[in-house]
Design a protein around this motif. Structure first.
Motif, PDB file in Angstrom:
ATOM      1  N   PRO A  20       0.970  -1.072   0.014  1.00  0.00           N
ATOM      2  CA  PRO A  20      -0.122  -0.075   0.153  1.00  0.00           C
ATOM      3  C   PRO A  20       0.854   1.355  -0.042  1.00  0.00           C
ATOM      4  CG  PRO A  20      -0.161  -1.213   2.069  1.00  0.00           C
ATOM      5  CD  PRO A  20       0.505  -2.068   1.084  1.00  0.00           C
ATOM      6  N   LYS A  21       2.002   1.233   0.643  1.00  0.00           N
ATOM      7  CA  LYS A  21       2.805   2.060   0.470  1.00  0.00           C
ATOM      8  C   LYS A  21       3.453   2.770  -0.992  1.00  0.00           C
ATOM      9  CE  LYS A  21       4.183   1.563   5.185  1.00  0.00           C
ATOM     10  NZ  LYS A  21       5.353   1.015   6.218  1.00  0.00           N
ATOM     11  N   GLN A  22       3.881   1.685  -1.567  1.00  0.00           N
ATOM     12  CA  GLN A  22       4.556   2.048  -2.847  1.00  0.00           C
ATOM     13  C   GLN A  22       3.398   1.599  -3.891  1.00  0.00           C
ATOM     14  OE1 GLN A  22       8.092  -0.273  -2.975  1.00  0.00           O
ATOM     15  NE2 GLN A  22       8.979   0.777  -1.504  1.00  0.00           N
ATOM     16  N   ARG A  23       2.306   1.154  -3.931  1.00  0.00           N
ATOM     17  CA  ARG A  23       1.487   0.922  -4.830  1.00  0.00           C
ATOM     18  C   ARG A  23       2.040   0.098  -6.089  1.00  0.00           C
ATOM     19  NH1 ARG A  23      -3.427   3.230  -4.925  1.00  0.00           N
ATOM     20  NH2 ARG A  23      -3.413   3.047  -7.236  1.00  0.00           N
TER      21      ARG A  23
END
Length: 101
Positions: A20-23
């Motif tokens: 979720p942080k880096q997609r």
């Protein structure tokens, strides 16, 4: 061919779990693209770049070398089998300035 490959990559990408942080996908997913030499150089580069951007690792095959890949492996038979060996790997560096000339 290019549109089919890119569409399939987008469909597959939507099914992958992502950080979720880096997609980006949690792991790089290999996909096989045979006969890559049949695409023109602009489309080869577009397909390979989009695959990398979407988190895929393209494994390609062609009867002749292409310059848009990171490395070439020339398969040689060894005791009746085709073996992928590091000593048969040739790294490729694509120079866009030369390609545009």
């Amino acid at each position: 061919i290019t549109i089919k490959v890119l569409f399939n990559l987008l469909v597959l990408r939507s099914m992958l779990k992502e950080d979720p942080k880096q997609r980006m996908p949690l792991s790089r997913v290999p996909f096989f693209l045979d006969e890559i030499h049949s695409l023109d150089s602009v489309n080869r580069k577009a397909v390979l770049n989009m695959a990398k951007d979407l988190g895929f690792m393209a494994i390609t095959a062609a009867p002749e070398p292409v310059s848009e890949v990171d490395a070439l492996y020339f398969l040689r038979p060894h005791k009746g089998r085709l073996v992928l060996r590091n000593e048969l790997r040739i790294g490729v560096k694509f120079d866009e300035q030369l390609a545009e000339a």
